[in-house]
Each structure stands twice: as structure tokens, then as C-alpha cells.
Write a protein that holds these residues in place. Structure first.
Motif, mmCIF file in Angstrom:
data_model
loop_
_atom_site.group_PDB
_atom_site.id
_atom_site.type_symbol
_atom_site.label_atom_id
_atom_site.label_comp_id
_atom_site.label_asym_id
_atom_site.label_seq_id
_atom_site.Cartn_x
_atom_site.Cartn_y
_atom_site.Cartn_z
ATOM 1 N N UNK A 1 1.000 -1.283 -0.071
ATOM 2 C CA UNK A 1 0.044 0.024 -0.030
ATOM 3 C C UNK A 1 0.843 1.188 -0.139
ATOM 4 N N UNK A 2 1.997 0.962 0.613
ATOM 5 C CA UNK A 2 2.647 2.289 0.556
ATOM 6 C C UNK A 2 3.718 2.439 -0.327
ATOM 7 N N UNK A 3 3.727 1.659 -1.370
ATOM 8 C CA UNK A 3 4.644 1.566 -2.461
ATOM 9 C C UNK A 3 6.120 1.476 -1.978
ATOM 10 N N UNK B 1 -20.790 4.218 -22.753
ATOM 11 C CA UNK B 1 -20.087 4.048 -21.423
ATOM 12 C C UNK B 1 -20.666 3.206 -20.497
ATOM 13 N N UNK B 2 -22.013 3.334 -20.630
ATOM 14 C CA UNK B 2 -22.823 2.594 -19.611
ATOM 15 C C UNK B 2 -22.840 1.092 -19.933
ATOM 16 N N UNK C 1 -18.794 -4.849 -17.718
ATOM 17 C CA UNK C 1 -17.647 -5.179 -16.809
ATOM 18 C C UNK C 1 -18.399 -5.710 -15.661
ATOM 19 N N UNK C 2 -19.426 -5.099 -15.129
ATOM 20 C CA UNK C 2 -20.121 -5.396 -13.832
ATOM 21 C C UNK C 2 -20.781 -6.788 -13.963
ATOM 22 N N UNK D 1 -17.978 -9.434 -13.537
ATOM 23 C CA UNK D 1 -17.766 -9.559 -11.822
ATOM 24 C C UNK D 1 -18.953 -10.130 -11.329
ATOM 25 N N UNK E 1 -22.054 -8.549 -10.877
ATOM 26 C CA UNK E 1 -22.729 -7.450 -10.280
ATOM 27 C C UNK E 1 -24.045 -7.095 -11.183
ATOM 28 N N UNK E 2 -25.195 -6.529 -10.364
ATOM 29 C CA UNK E 2 -26.309 -6.085 -11.326
ATOM 30 C C UNK E 2 -25.931 -5.007 -12.216
ATOM 31 N N UNK E 3 -26.608 -4.870 -13.067
ATOM 32 C CA UNK E 3 -26.515 -3.777 -13.917
ATOM 33 C C UNK E 3 -26.698 -2.356 -13.165
ATOM 34 N N UNK E 4 -26.206 -1.196 -13.822
ATOM 35 C CA UNK E 4 -26.217 0.004 -13.051
ATOM 36 C C UNK E 4 -27.777 0.249 -13.325
ATOM 37 N N UNK E 5 -28.239 1.343 -12.214
ATOM 38 C CA UNK E 5 -29.533 1.966 -12.160
ATOM 39 C C UNK E 5 -29.493 3.092 -12.654
ATOM 40 N N UNK E 6 -30.161 3.475 -14.001
ATOM 41 C CA UNK E 6 -29.955 4.604 -14.347
ATOM 42 C C UNK E 6 -30.893 5.824 -13.668
#
Lengths: 375, 65
Positions: free
Chosen positions: A63-65, A357-358, A364-365, A368, A370-375
Motif C-alpha cells: 500500500x505504501x509503495x 459508456x454505460x 464489466x459488472x 464481475x 454484479x447487477x447492471x447500473x440503475x440509471x
């Protein structure tokens, strides 16, 4: 005091040599315990002793590089600026691989373009294993030739931005360098001749690859699948033979393929194309044509989905002959149904959102979980 | 949908679109897809949602290392 560059050192690329390492990383190194304890008052000779003690390479981690000792020694070399002969001795020595890599890294940062290629390319023949520390603190396995390839082809390594060197073919066309001779050149020349004589070149080449690296066999399947994304697979590939082919063909086929491929993808120019060439040399032209055909095929498929089957409909309607019409209809129905189903699936995912973009974010979601974005 | 801005104080800024009922774990995954896994300050618990942490659209600047 310990952090100042040797006043007798010359400036590199117009700046204090230590500036090759960016400010933040530099500060991290100065604050590092290894630097303060071990790197104080090092000279070229004592630096060798420290380098011999290295057991891994890497950039920063955690974390501290936190910088690795490898980084600290690179920094020290930049500070004291050993002579070129000494650096070349580092590179030439066979016993200590980390000393070799350290020298190579330093030369890559400070040497001229011609020197970089001249002294680093012989290291492509070194297959020894190296331990590399990743950003999350874990170790991974790599090899000397892989590291050298990274130094010669990438812009960034071990958290240091590598200065630009001219492309190899640039230097060749200037006459400063000769075309690259791979150590496996003779072996491949034999294979080439055999290939020119017989037809089943596939087997020969595959056998040749088996000789070099048996783990590459699975890559054959990737090669034959035209619709997949070649570039991704190629970058994943870590066979040494493969790398060497790439380099070899980079120089060889460059003249031949420059015009053909430069227009297509500037970025991939140096690597992927030539490697691909090497695999299917004689069948390239056909492959190339087929490749583009398959690409356009997939593109038109997307168009089909997007229009919801209108593409096919239009096509069917436009043909006048009654027989064609009938066929068109038959083909239409199952295809339309399939497209509708596909569209429905996509909608659940949200990946067909009009905003690109959405749509991308939703893809991507979904990947992973995940559910899709709620617009 | 909200857009969260994350700042690595070395100059890397990442904008991530997510739902306000996504958990921190999800957000970390999304960020990791863009920039790689890091340590986050302040240290957020993975199972709490963004809504509960009151991370709103745009404003919330999270820091990671």
C-alpha cells in the motif's frame, strides 16, 4: 548528502541522472531502510557485492509503495554512474543473473539506442528463472529473456518510465545496426526449407515448436480460431521460442509486411503481426483474406442484431424471384427468433444500453457478477 | 447510478460508475478492474453499501494508495 548525485557525473538526457526515476518513487527510495543502511557510500566495487546478494527484482509493492532492493540499487547506480565498461561487465557476467539484469536495466535507462540493442539482445538467450515481486507483495516467476523483452519493447518496467529508444528497424535502416540474428536462426532455416518443399507445413512447425517449448501446443488452437481476438492471445503467450520468432520476423518480414500491416494497426505493428506471419508464412495471404472476411462477417452480424432482423428482412424482400423469396422467408424465421432471444438476454444484462459508456460499465459488472447500473 | 471519484494522490484519478446500493467490496472490484488492487484510506468494510457510507455522486473523493 548521501542523496546528491556525484558531482563528476554527467547529465543523462539533459537532466540529473537521478531524475530518470520520478519524484515520488525517488523520495520513497530515499526513505527506505535498505537504502539508508546498505547503500550508503557504495562504490562501483561494493555495489557489485550488494548486487550479488539480490534475490528478486521488482518495482514497488504494498500500500505504501515500498521499493525493492533492486530499485534501490538501480538508484544507486544512477547516483554514482559507473563507467560503461563496468556496466557491460555486469551484463556479460554469467554467474549472477540478478547482477546481469541490474546491469541491463541500468543500460536501458542510460545507454544510447544502439548500445541498448547491442548489449541487451544477447541476453535473449538466457533462459534462467527470476523471481519478481509484484505490486501486491507476492512473488511471481519470470525469466531473464522475458525481462529483457519487456525492457526492449515496453515503456514502463519496475515502476520506472523507460526512456524512448528508436525502433530496431529504424536503426537498421540508418545502418547503425545489422538485422537481428537469432540464436535459433539455423534451426528455423532448416524448417523453412522443409516447409517450402512439403505441404503439411502445419505439422512441421508444430513439431518445431514442440521442440522449443512444449507448453505452446495449446496456443495452436488459438491460432486456428479466426474470430477470436488474436492480440489478446498473443500477449498472453510467454513461450521463449515464440518471442524469438517474433523478433526474428520483426526484422525479416518487416520489409514485406510493412505496407500491408502498418495501415491496419500501428500499435501492434512491432510484435503481433510478425509473430503471426512466422506461424503460417506461406498461408498468410489466404489467412489474411479469410481473417478480414471473418471480421466483416462478425461486424455484419452485430448490425443484424442491432436492427432486430431488419437487415435480413430487407435482403429477403429485395430479391424478386419467387423461389428466392420462399427461401428467404424460411431462413428469416429461425434467425429472427434467435435474434429476439439474444436481444432479450442482453437486455437483462443491461449491456445493450444506448450509452456506450454505460453499456461498457454493465459489461464489466456482469463479468464481475454484479447487477447492471440503475440509471 | 452514481459516479464515484477515486484519487491516488500521485495523479491517478479514476471515475467509477456504480449503484448506490453496491457494497464496498463491489466498488473495490470495479476499481481493481481499472487500476489494480490497492489499499484504501480510510479503510472501508467490504459488506457495507455506498449508501450507508453516504458516498454520493461526484462529491465523494476516496483515496487509495
Amino acid at each position: 548528502m548521501a542523496n546528491r548525485t556525484d558531482p563528476a557525473a554527467k547529465s543523462i538526457r539533459g537532466t540529473n541522472p537521478q531524475n530518470l526515476v520520478e519524484k515520488i518513487l525517488r523520495s520513497k527510495i530515499y526513505q527506505n531502510t535498505y537504502w539508508k543502511e546498505q547503500c550508503f557510500g557504495l562504490t562501483a566495487e561494493t555495489l557489485v557485492d550488494k548486487a550479488m546478494e539480490l534475490d528478486h527484482l521488482g518495482g514497488t509493492y504494498g500500500g505504501n509503495r515500498k521499493p525493492t532492493p533492486f530499485m534501490c540499487l538501480v538508484m544507486k547506480m544512477l547516483q554514482i554512474q559507473p563507467e560503461k565498461e563496468i556496466v557491460i561487465e555486469f551484463i556479460k557476467n554469467e554467474d549472477y543473473k540478478y547482477v546481469r539484469v541490474l546491469g541491463a536495466f541500468y543500460l536501458r535507462l542510460t545507454g544510447t539506442d544502439v548500445d541498448v540493442y547491442r548489449y541487451l539482445e544477447p541476453l535473449y538467450n538466457d533462459y534462467r528463472k527470476l523471481r519478481r515481486k509484484l505490486a501486491d507483495g507476492q512473488f511471481t516467476l519470470t525469466h531473464v529473456d522475458e525481462v529483457i523483452d519487456e525492457l526492449l519493447t515496453k515503456d514502463y518496467s519496475c515502476d520506472i518510465a523507460l526512456p524512448r529508444v528508436k525502433r530496431r528497424w529504424n536503426l537498421e535502416s540508418l545502418g547503425s545496426l545489422e538485422p537481428r540474428r537469432s540464436a535459433l536462426e539455423e534451426d528455423f532455416e532448416e524448417e523453412e526449407e522443409k516447409e517450402d518443399n512439403d505441404q503439411p507445413a502445419d505439422e512441421l512447425e508444430d513439431r518445431a515448436y514442440e521442440k522449443v517449448n512444449p507448453s505452446q501446443n495449446r496456443d495452436r488452437d488459438y491460432d486456428r480460431d479466426y474470430d477470436r481476438d488474436y492480440d489478446r492471445d498473443y500477449e498472453r503467450e510467454r513461450g521463449r521460442g515464440r518471442d524469438r520468432d517474433r523478433d526474428r520476423d520483426r526484422d525479416r518480414d518487416r520489409e514485406r509486411d510493412r505496407d500491408r500491416y502498418r495501415l491496419r494497426e500501428e500499435k501492434d505493428y512491432g510484435r503481433e503481426r510478425e509473430g503471426r506471419e512466422r506461424d503460417r508464412r506461406d498461408r498468410d495471404r489466404d489467412r489474411g483474406r479469410r481473417r478480414s472476411r471473418s471480421r466483416s462477417r462478425s461486424r455484419s452480424k452485430d448490425r443484424k442484431d442491432y436492427d432486430g432482423g431488419d437487415y435480413r428482412k430487407r435482403h429477403a424482400r429485395s430479391s424478386a424471384s419467387p423461389r428466392r423469396h420462399g427461401d428467404g422467408h424460411e431462413d428469416d424465421e429461425p434467425k429472427k427468433k434467435k435474434e429476439k432471444k439474444e436481444k432479450k438476454e442482453k437486455k437483462d444484462d443491461g449491456t445493450d444500453h444506448p450509452d456506450p459508456e454505460i453499456a461498457e460499465a454493465n459489461k464489466l459488472r456482469a463479468a464481475l457478477g454484479l447487477k447492471p447500473l440503475k440509471v | 447510478m452514481i459516479e464515484v471519484v477515486l484519487n491516488d494522490r500521485l495523479g491517478k484519478k479514476v471515475r467509477v460508475k456504480c449503484n448506490d446500493d453496491d457494497t464496498m467490496g463491489d466498488l473495490k472490484k470495479l476499481v481493481a478492474a481499472q487500476t489494480g488492487t490497492r489499499e484504501w484510506y480510510p479503510i472501508y468494510k467490504d459488506h457495507i453499501t455506498l449508501k450507508d457510507y453516504e458516498i454520493h455522486d461526484g462529491m465523494g473523493q476516496l483515496y487509495y494508495n
